[in-house]
Design a protein around this motif. Structure first.
Motif, PDB file in Angstrom:
ATOM      1  N   ALA A   1      41.377  35.342  31.383  1.00  9.94           N
ATOM      2  CA  ALA A   1      40.783  34.505  32.435  1.00  9.94           C
ATOM      3  C   ALA A   1      41.231  33.057  32.282  1.00  9.94           C
ATOM      4  N   GLU A   2      41.282  32.576  31.053  1.00  9.63           N
ATOM      5  CA  GLU A   2      41.752  31.210  30.805  1.00  9.63           C
ATOM      6  C   GLU A   2      43.225  31.077  31.181  1.00  9.63           C
ATOM      7  N   LEU A   3      44.006  32.103  30.841  1.00  6.55           N
ATOM      8  CA  LEU A   3      45.427  32.088  31.195  1.00  6.55           C
ATOM      9  C   LEU A   3      45.620  32.067  32.701  1.00  6.55           C
ATOM     10  N   LEU A   4      44.861  32.884  33.428  1.00  4.73           N
ATOM     11  CA  LEU A   4      44.997  32.936  34.879  1.00  4.73           C
ATOM     12  C   LEU A   4      44.655  31.590  35.505  1.00  4.73           C
ATOM     13  N   LEU A   5      43.581  30.961  35.038  1.00 10.25           N
ATOM     14  CA  LEU A   5      43.191  29.663  35.570  1.00 10.25           C
ATOM     15  C   LEU A   5      44.280  28.622  35.306  1.00 10.25           C
ATOM     16  N   ALA A   6      44.815  28.615  34.082  1.00  7.30           N
ATOM     17  CA  ALA A   6      45.884  27.666  33.748  1.00  7.30           C
ATOM     18  C   ALA A   6      47.128  27.926  34.592  1.00  7.30           C
ATOM     19  N   THR A   7      47.403  29.195  34.867  1.00  5.58           N
ATOM     20  CA  THR A   7      48.560  29.537  35.699  1.00  5.58           C
ATOM     21  C   THR A   7      48.407  28.996  37.112  1.00  5.58           C
ATOM     22  N   LEU A   8      47.229  29.176  37.695  1.00  5.59           N
ATOM     23  CA  LEU A   8      47.009  28.689  39.058  1.00  5.59           C
ATOM     24  C   LEU A   8      47.036  27.162  39.108  1.00  5.59           C
ATOM     25  N   ASP A   9      46.518  26.513  38.061  1.00  2.00           N
ATOM     26  CA  ASP A   9      46.609  25.046  37.988  1.00  2.00           C
ATOM     27  C   ASP A   9      48.072  24.612  37.986  1.00  2.00           C
TER      28      ASP A   9
END
Length: 309
Positions: A174-182
Motif C-alpha cells: 500500500a505504501e509502495l502504491l501510494l508512492a508510485t502514484l505520487d
C-alpha cells in the motif's frame, strides 16, 4: 489525481485506505467484482472493497465484465487520471486500459518478472523462496508483463503461511502504491520494462492442487500446506473422509514412519512422509469444526493401521 480504484478482497483494503487518506489524490469511484455468495449461509454479500467504499460514500461499479459497454461509458464520464488496481480479479480489455490518461497501475505481490499470475504469494511459499516482495507496474495486454515503477522486498519466514506473508505485503505494498502514484503525478517516476530473463508463472492453486501427497519429502509437505493456508486449504483423506490440515512442524529426530502412517501420543500426532515425519497442528474433519490434532486423534481413536491419504 482523480482515481478509480479497482480491487475486491481484504488484501486490497490497506491500499484503498491509504489512497482515501492521501491529501494528494481523490478516489472518486471503485470497481469491484459483483456481489457474491459467502459464509455458511451462502448469503450474497458485497466485496470488502465495496463495503469500504460504501462507508466512505464513494460510487461503486460492479461490472459483470470490465468490457461491458455501460461500465466503459461510465468510466469515460468519470474521466480518471489513473486507475490503481489491487487484486481486482478480472481481466481488463484494451478499451478499458485506454481510458485513464496515466493508465491502470497494478500492485502485484511478487518481484516481477517472477511469479506472474493469480497466486504469486502461494507459489513463493510453495517453492521455498527466501525473498519475495511487491511491484507496481502499468497494466498491458500481456499478463503481468507491463513496465515496472517500483518494488519493495519482504523475507519469507520459515513458518510463513500464504496468509501471513500476504498480510505483510498488503501493508508494505500500500505504501509502495501510494508512492508510485505520487511519482506519476509529479512526473518524477518512469516505468522500466521487465527483463526477459527470470520469468516464472504462478497459476491459481485450486482444491485438487491442495491435496497433500505424503509420499513427498517432509519439506515439500510443509511448504504445500503453508502455501495453501488459509486458501484453498490443504487436505487429505482419513478413513475415506476428507480432512483439512493446518501447518505442520518438521520432526527430523522422530522415529521413521511410512508415508501417511499416523502415530498419536497424548499431546502430539506425527505423520510419515518420504523423509522424516511431520507433526500435525490443527485438523478439520469434513463438516466439523477446527480442532487440535491431538483432540482429533483422541476422538477418532487412531490405531496403528490408520493412514492419511
Amino acid at each position: 489525481m482523480r482515481l478509480v480504484f479497482a480491487g475486491t478482497p481484504d488484501t486490497a483494503l490497506p491500499s484503498l485506505r491509504a489512497l482515501l487518506d492521501s491529501p494528494r489524490h481523490e478516489v472518486v469511484a471503485v470497481v469491484t467484482r459483483p456481489d457474491a455468495q459467502s459464509g455458511r449461509g451462502r448469503k450474497v454479500h458485497p466485496s470488502p472493497v465495496a463495503q469500504l467504499a460504501d462507508e466512505a460514500g464513494i460510487e461503486v461499479l460492479r461490472p459483470a465484465k470490465a468490457g461491458d459497454p455501460d461500465f466503459l461509458d461510465r468510466l469515460r464520464e468519470i474521466d480518471p487520471d489513473c486507475c490503481p488496481v489491487v487484486a481486482y480479479g478480472a481481466l481488463l480489455p484494451q478499451a478499458a486500459l485506454d481510458i485513464p490518461r496515466h493508465g491502470w497501475v497494478n500492485l502485484h505481490f511478487s518481484l516481477l518478472p517472477a511469479w506472474r499470475g493469480a497466486a504469486p504469494v502461494q507459489h513463493a511459499v510453495l517453492h521455498g523462496d527466501e525473498i519475495t516482495g511487491a511491484a507496481t507496474f502499468r497494466i498491458v495486454k500481456e499478463l503481468d508483463a507491463g513496465p515496472v515503477f517500483g518494488v519493495v522486498t519482504e523475507p519469507v519466514r520459515p513458518d510463513d503461511t500464504s496468509g501471513d506473508l500476504l498480510g505483510r505485503l498488503a501493508e508494505s505494498g500500500a505504501e509502495l502504491l501510494l508512492a508510485t502514484l505520487d511519482g506519476i503525478e509529479d512526473g518524477t517516476l518512469e516505468a522500466r520494462e521487465q527483463p526477459h530473463d527470470g520469468v516464472s508463472l504462478a497459476p491459481k492453486i485450486d482444491v485438487d492442487d491442495a491435496r497433500v501427497d505424503w509420499t513427498a519429502p517432509a519439506l515439500r509437505v510443509d511448504r504445500l500446506i503453508r502455501a495453501c493456508t488459509p486458501a484453498p486449504g490443504a487436505w487429505t483423506e482419513f478413513r475415506g473422509q476428507r480432512v483439512k490440515v493446518g501447518p505442520v512442524k518438521l520432526a527430523p529426530d522422530a522415529d521413521r514412519l511410512g508415508p501417511g502412517e499416523v502415530r498419536a501420543a497424548k499431546n502430539s500426532v506425527l505423520v510419515g512422509t518420504a523423509s522424516h515425519p511431520v507433526e500435525l497442528s490443527e485438523v478439520q474433519p469434513q463438516g466439523k469444526r477446527l480442532m487440535t490434532a491431538a483432540e482429533w486423534a483422541r476422538g477418532v481413536r487412531v490405531t496403528g493401521e490408520d493412514r492419511l491419504g
